[in-house]
Design an enzyme around this catalytic site. Structure first.
Site: not given
Ligand code: NDP
Ligand code: OXD
Length: 315
Positions: A230, A278
Site C-alpha cells: 500500500r 495499482h
Molecule cells: P495477508 O494478511 O495474508 O498477509 C499479511 C502479512 O503481513 C502477514 O505475513 C503478516 O504477518 C504480515 N504483517 C502484518 N503486519 C506486520 C507487521 N507489523 N510486521 C511484520 N509483518 C506484518 O495479506 P495478503 O498477503 O493477502 O495481502 C497483503 C497486502 O497486499 C494486502 O493487505 C494489500 O495491501 C496488498 N495487495 C495489493 C495489491 C495490488 O494490486 N497492489 C493486490 C492485493 C493485495 P503474520 O503472517 O505474522 O500475521
Molecule cells: C487488493 C488490491 O487489496 O487490489 O486486493 O489492492
C-alpha cells in the site's frame, strides 16, 4: 435476502453482470441508486466504500472486501463493530501478484530498463550480468501473497527471506519475525519487496532509515525497493532522496498516496522509478464474484467463514 455492491470507483455494471453470471439466484443491488429496500440487504461487497454506507444497512450480516486489503473498509469510523469482514484469498489474485513481483525482481536483476534504453539508442552494450543466486530478495509480509512470491522467487534461484509478525516455515526461505529481527532482515536484503497490509504499524515503513539499513553488498552496490502493498507504507520523499543520493539503485512502485498519483508527482518522471497504476493484482470480476457467492452460501448454511479480518490486527 439481497446483496449490495458498494463500488464508487469500479465499473459496477461489469461486476453486477459477473455476479448474475456466476450466481443468478442472488438478488444484486447497487449503491447508491439501485439499493431497493435496505432492510433486505444482508451481504455487501465493497471496494473503497464511502464512510457511513455500511452503517446505513441495518440487517447486514457480512461485509466482503473485493480485494485482499481491507484498509479502506476499516478506516470508516462508523463501521459496525459486530459485522464480520471477509477479505479475498484466491489463487487467481495471488497468482497475479506473484507474476508482478517475479516480473519486477527479474526486470531489475536482468537490468531490462538499461537494455531498453540501449535499444532505443542503438547501443550494443554487453555489460556484465549476474546469476539469481547473487541477489538476496527480502519480502516484508509473508501472508498469502508474500509466501507465494517467495516460493516462486526461491525456485528461480534467488536467495529469499521473509519478514512477518510471526515466524514462517517455508523450505529454502529464511524467516525473520517481529521488530527485533527487522534490522537483520534488512541487512541481508538487496531487493526489498513490500507485500504488507496497511496498518498503523506498517505506515511509513519504507523510509530513509529503513533504506539505509539495506544491504549494499549486492551486484548493484545499492538496494532496490518494490512496493505492491500500500502507498501508505512508503515515504515518497525519502525514496526520491535516496535514489538521488545513490543510496537506492532503483524502485518499482504500484501503490501511492493519493491514488491516482497526481501528474505533478516527481515519481512519474524519475529515471530510476518504474511506476504502475495499482494493477499488481487486479480482482477479476467473475472469479471474485464466485468467491463472494460461495461465502454467502456458506454463511447461509451456518458454516464458518474463512479469511476473516482481525480488526485488532488491522488485516
Ligand atoms: P495477508 O494478511 O495474508 O498477509 C499479511 C502479512 O503481513 C502477514 O505475513 C503478516 O504477518 C504480515 N504483517 C502484518 N503486519 C506486520 C507487521 N507489523 N510486521 C511484520 N509483518 C506484518 O495479506 P495478503 O498477503 O493477502 O495481502 C497483503 C497486502 O497486499 C494486502 O493487505 C494489500 O495491501 C496488498 N495487495 C495489493 C495489491 C495490488 O494490486 N497492489 C493486490 C492485493 C493485495 P503474520 O503472517 O505474522 O500475521
Ligand atoms: C487488493 C488490491 O487489496 O487490489 O486486493 O489492492
Amino acid at each position: 435476502m439481497a446483496f449490495l455492491f458498494i463500488l464508487p470507483t469500479w465499473p459496477v455494471d461489469v461486476w453486477t453482470a459477473a455476479m448474475k453470471k456466476v450466481a443468478p439466484d442472488i438478488d444484486v443491488r447497487v449503491w447508491p441508486d439501485r439499493m431497493g429496500e435496505v432492510n433486505d440487504i444482508e451481504y455487501c461487497a465493497a471496494w473503497l466504500p464511502p464512510p457511513g454506507v455500511v452503517k446505513s444497512l441495518p440487517n447486514l450480516k457480512v461485509i466482503m472486501s473485493l480485494g485482499a486489503g481491507v484498509d479502506a473498509i476499516l478506516k470508516d469510523p462508523t463501521l459496525p463493530d459486530d459485522v464480520p469482514i471477509v477479505r479475498v484469498n484466491d489463487p487467481d489474485l495471488t497468482g497475479r501478484m506473484t507474476e508482478y513481483i517475479v516480473l519486477h525482481v527479474l526486470m531489475h536483476h536482468r537490468q531490462q530498463r538499461r537494455l531498453d534504453e540501449n535499444q532505443r539508442k542503438k547501443i550494443w552494450d554487453s555489460f556484465p550480468t549476474h546469476a539469481a543466486k547473487d541477489l538476496s530478495v527480502g519480502i516484508m509480509g509473508m501472508g498469502v501473497m508474500g509466501a507465494d512470491s517467495a516460493i516462486k522467487l526461491r525456485d528461480i534461484g534467488f536467495r529469499v527471506a521473509g519478514w512477518s509478525r510471526t515466524r514462517k516455515e517455508i523450505p529454502g526461505v529464511e524467516s525473520f519475525a517481529g521488530d527485533t529481527e527487522f534490522d537483520a532482515f534488512l541487512a541481508r536484503t538487496d531487493v526489498l519487496v513490500s507485500l504488507l497490509p496497511a496498518t498503523s504499524d506498517t505506515d511509513g515503513i519504507i523510509n530513509r532509515a529503513t533504506i539505509r539499513k539495506l544491504s549494499r553488498k549486492g551486484p548493484f552496490g545499492a538496494p532496490i525497493v518494490i512496493n505492491a502493498g500500500r502507498g501508505r507504507q512508503q515515504v515518497a520523499e525519502d525514496i526520491l532522496a535516496a535514489l538521488d543520493a545513490g543510496e537506492l539503485h532503483a524502485a518499482t512502485l504500484d501503490v501511492f498516496v493519493p491514488e491516482p498519483l497526481p501528474p505533478d508527482s516527481p515519481l512519474w518522471s524519475h529515471p530510476k522509478v518504474t511506476l504502475t497504476p495499482h494493477c499488481a493484482a487486479d480482482s477479476d470480476p467473475e472469479t471474485i464474484c464466485a468467491y463472494v457467492a460461495n461465502n454467502i452460501r456458506r454463511h447461509q448454511r451456518g458454516e464458518t467463514l474463512d479469511n476473516l479480518v482481525d480488526r485488532l490486527r488491522g488485516y
